[in-house]
Design an enzyme around this catalytic site. Structure first.
Site, short mmCIF file in Angstrom:
data_model
loop_
_atom_site.label_atom_id
_atom_site.label_comp_id
_atom_site.label_asym_id
_atom_site.label_seq_id
_atom_site.Cartn_x
_atom_site.Cartn_y
_atom_site.Cartn_z
N ASP A 30 53.19 39.45 47.46
CA ASP A 30 52.61 38.18 47.12
C ASP A 30 52.92 37.16 48.28
O ASP A 30 54.14 36.87 48.53
CB ASP A 30 52.68 37.70 45.72
CG ASP A 30 51.51 36.97 45.35
OD1 ASP A 30 50.60 37.10 44.35
OD2 ASP A 30 51.45 35.80 45.83
N ASN A 86 45.63 38.73 35.52
CA ASN A 86 44.77 37.40 35.40
C ASN A 86 43.30 37.91 35.47
O ASN A 86 42.73 38.31 36.51
CB ASN A 86 45.10 36.39 36.13
CG ASN A 86 46.79 36.12 36.08
OD1 ASN A 86 47.02 36.14 35.10
ND2 ASN A 86 47.45 35.97 37.21
N GLY A 92 42.89 32.84 34.71
CA GLY A 92 43.67 32.25 35.92
C GLY A 92 43.50 33.09 37.05
O GLY A 92 44.31 33.16 38.01
N GLN A 93 42.48 34.05 37.22
CA GLN A 93 42.35 34.89 38.16
C GLN A 93 41.67 33.95 39.35
O GLN A 93 40.75 33.12 39.20
CB GLN A 93 41.23 35.96 38.04
CG GLN A 93 40.93 36.75 39.06
CD GLN A 93 40.23 38.00 38.72
OE1 GLN A 93 39.39 37.85 37.65
NE2 GLN A 93 40.03 39.12 39.59
N SER A 94 42.43 34.14 40.76
CA SER A 94 41.93 33.13 41.80
C SER A 94 41.30 33.97 42.81
O SER A 94 40.55 33.63 43.76
CB SER A 94 42.86 32.43 42.16
OG SER A 94 44.14 33.32 42.72
N HIS A 99 43.67 43.07 40.49
CA HIS A 99 44.95 43.10 41.07
C HIS A 99 45.75 43.20 40.18
O HIS A 99 45.81 42.30 39.05
CB HIS A 99 45.25 42.05 42.27
CG HIS A 99 45.06 40.73 41.96
ND1 HIS A 99 43.48 40.34 41.94
CD2 HIS A 99 45.80 39.65 41.36
CE1 HIS A 99 43.68 39.05 41.35
NE2 HIS A 99 44.82 38.69 41.18
N HIS A 101 49.66 42.18 39.07
CA HIS A 101 50.98 41.52 39.79
C HIS A 101 52.11 42.26 38.95
O HIS A 101 52.20 42.52 37.85
CB HIS A 101 51.04 40.23 39.17
CG HIS A 101 50.04 39.18 39.60
ND1 HIS A 101 50.13 38.39 40.65
CD2 HIS A 101 48.89 39.04 39.03
CE1 HIS A 101 49.40 37.62 40.83
NE2 HIS A 101 48.30 37.88 39.79
P1 5GP Z 1 45.52 35.70 40.83
O1 5GP Z 1 45.91 34.15 40.73
O2 5GP Z 1 44.06 35.88 41.10
O3 5GP Z 1 45.88 36.48 39.61
O4 5GP Z 1 46.48 36.28 42.16
C1 5GP Z 1 46.26 36.01 43.29
C2 5GP Z 1 47.53 36.14 44.18
O5 5GP Z 1 47.21 36.36 45.36
C3 5GP Z 1 48.52 34.94 44.09
O6 5GP Z 1 49.59 35.36 43.46
C4 5GP Z 1 48.33 34.42 45.37
O7 5GP Z 1 49.45 34.05 45.96
C5 5GP Z 1 48.07 35.81 46.01
N1 5GP Z 1 47.35 35.58 47.62
C6 5GP Z 1 46.32 34.92 47.52
N2 5GP Z 1 46.05 34.94 48.98
C7 5GP Z 1 46.97 36.00 49.50
C8 5GP Z 1 47.01 36.41 50.91
O8 5GP Z 1 46.34 36.23 51.86
N3 5GP Z 1 48.21 37.37 51.08
C9 5GP Z 1 48.96 37.69 50.06
N4 5GP Z 1 49.84 38.42 50.43
N5 5GP Z 1 48.81 37.12 48.71
C10 5GP Z 1 47.56 36.28 48.50
#
Ligand code: 5GP
Ligand code: ZN
Length: 113
Positions: A30, A86, A92-94, A99, A101
């Protein structure tokens, strides 16, 4: 999917620090680690979120968990680790590519925020 950043990572268009890869799964560090070990494990197939998983993905999801366990073992996380998904807005999914974690290397706390 063309404008998905995780699909671009799988395709090598966006660089990443690869931890594991096989026919179905890609895993990478990450960008903003929340623990000493913070790996994202993703299916190579674009699935937007948990609610988009279909019957034919059942084996793939099992394969992802087997991969997570293998990666954790390879990274020496024998004391344990946390797996977090998430899901959608309130989860809290961005990034809209399913994916997992994989967080480890420290004691986790509960409840999650
Ligand atoms: P979410 O918030 O959707 O559960 O997790 C998305 C994750 O993707 C976050 O922890 C964020 O740091 C990671 N992330 C977002 N963009 C990138 C990227 O371009 N490269 C990597 N390695 N991680 C990313
Ligand atoms: Zn994608």
């Amino acid at each position: 999917m063309t404008d998905c950043i995780f699909c671009k990572i799988i395709g090598g268009e966006i660089p990443s620090k690869k931890v594991y890869e096989d026919e179905f799964v890609y895993a990478f560090n990450d960008l903003e680690p929340q623990a000493p070990v913070h790996v994202l494990v993703i299916p190579k197939k674009h699935i937007s979120n948990v609610d988009e998983i279909v019957e034919e993905d059942k084996e793939l999801i099992g394969h992802i968990y087997l991969s997570i366990s293998k990666i954790a073992k390879d990274l020496g996380l024998e004391k344990g680790y946390r797996v977090v998904v998430n899901n959608k807005e309130h989860g809290g999914q961005s990034v809209s590519h399913l994916h997992f974690h994989l967080l480890g290397g420290r004691q986790m706390t509960w409840p999650a925020g």
